[in-house]
Design an enzyme around this catalytic site. Structure first.
Site, PDB file in Angstrom:
ATOM      1  CE  LYS A  18      -4.066   2.002   2.183  1.00 36.06           C
ATOM      2  NZ  LYS A  18      -3.625   3.390   2.016  1.00 36.06           N
ATOM      3  CG  ASP A  65       1.338   7.594   2.943  1.00 38.90           C
ATOM      4  OD1 ASP A  65       0.197   8.008   2.660  1.00 38.90           O
ATOM      5  OD2 ASP A  65       1.903   7.830   4.019  1.00 38.90           O
ATOM      6  CD  GLU A  98      -1.013   4.035   4.352  1.00 33.36           C
ATOM      7  OE1 GLU A  98      -2.241   4.217   4.383  1.00 33.36           O
ATOM      8  OE2 GLU A  98      -0.250   4.662   3.605  1.00 33.36           O
TER       9      GLU A  98
END
Length: 341
Positions: free
Chosen positions: A54, A56, A193
């Site tokens: 994931k 950011d 994350e």
């Protein structure tokens, strides 16, 4: 080899019929509403799932045609000028036309994407510091790829990116198949994350329908600023932000955040909030005396990205930290995150 000579890689058992070029070719879409990931408390298992890191940053849709690239946000805003270096690199891909989804990020020395660093780069006009990490291919040279399963789309995307003139600026979002538990555990150890898990066998479908799931190491979500407390050391800087979300049209209090911004950022936030000042609270419910103390109310227009550890029993943020303002999502669409169990 011509620009349109990249072919879909052959895969055992791949469903090829749905990606056949129609007579005259499929029209290049002006914009495709994004497939959205649903938050889950545990990643899925099974060979039908692919797991990606994931990122950011800002999710963008690159619309490439005639040697030019238009970069659109997840709500369809044209941000080409803000990411001009990325647009230039994407325009040099060996394609005649394409629709590529990816994330614009700024990577730290450890290779971890940082939203705060991205916001700073945008404010200073340093698009050359950014990287575009591509994770999906929705259209290529007359073929609407949305009808193909994800694994085919990613295979073809990887083949296109391998011929990019600027491989450092344009990167492929690699994935791991199978159980996501180990992938998430390793991601958390690396300080990332979280992960996004996607069904490998499905076509691209817009909306939040469960085809993609996100699992987080650190809770990061968007909140709307409903007011602020002035800094105790600078009357033209904020000391804390008052946050909320929209629930069925009502603005609901979510707590305060008083860390994560430098003095420069605190002053910039104060300036941005001055035109939004109002005499009364925009929150739907009456706040306690402690929640109201020292607050300068603001119209709920600005969206902030916030890191936090958890929610308290009374529904407030715990250990929150400010990461930056988000400009790609209307405030009215910011709701409290729902978790799929």
């Amino acid at each position: 080899m011509s620009k349109s000579s990249v072919q879909t890689p052959e895969r055992k058992g791949a469903r090829r019929g749905k990606t056949t070029r129609t007579r005259g070719g499929d029209a290049l879409p002006a914009f495709v509403a994004p497939c959205l990931a649903t938050l889950t408390d545990a990643p899925p298992a099974g060979e039908l799932w692919l797991h990606e890191i994931k990122l950011d940053g800002y999710r963008l849709q690159a619309r490439i045609t005639g040697g030019k690239t238009q970069l659109l946000t997840r709500s369809g805003l044209d941000w080409t000028a803000r990411f001009s270096s990325l647009a230039k690199s994407l325009s040099e891909l060996p394609v005649q036309s394409a629709l590529v989804e990816g994330e614009a990020v700024v990577l730290t020395e450890k290779g971890v994407s940082s939203f705060s660093a991205l916001v700073q780069a945008l404010e200073q006009g340093r698009s050359g510091d950014m990287t575009f990490v591509a994770f999906d291919l929705l259209y290529l040279d007359g073929v609407d790829m949305r009808r193909a399963p994800l694994i085919e789309r990613k295979d073809l995307l990887k083949a296109v990116l391998e011929r990019a003139a600027d491989p450092e600026r344009l990167r492929f979002s690699a994935h791991i198949s199978g159980s996501g538990v180990a992938v998430l555990k390793n991601a958390c150890k690396l300080g990332l994350e979280g992960i996004v898990s996607k069904r490998a066998d499905l076509p691209y479908r817009s909306g939040r329908i469960g085809d993609w799931l996100k699992s987080k190491c650190i809770q990061t979500d968007e909140f709307v600023i409903g007011g602020y407390v002035v800094s105790s050391v600078d009357a033209t800087a904020i000391g804390a932000l008052v946050l909320g979300t929209f629930e069925a049209g009502r603005f609901v209090y979510a707590g305060r955040v008083g860390t994560g911004f430098s003095h420069e950022t605190a002053r910039a936030l104060w300036r941005k909030l001055q035109p939004l000042k109002r005499k009364t609270s925009a929150f739907g419910d009456s706040l306690t005396a402690a929640q109201r103390r020292g607050v300068v109310w603001a119209g709920p227009k600005l969206v902030a990205q916030i890191d936090y550890r958890a929610w308290t029993r009374d529904g407030l943020l715990r250990h929150a930290s400010f990461k930056g303002l988000r400009e790609d999502k209307p405030a009215a669409e910011v709701a409290r995150p729902a978790v799929k169990h």
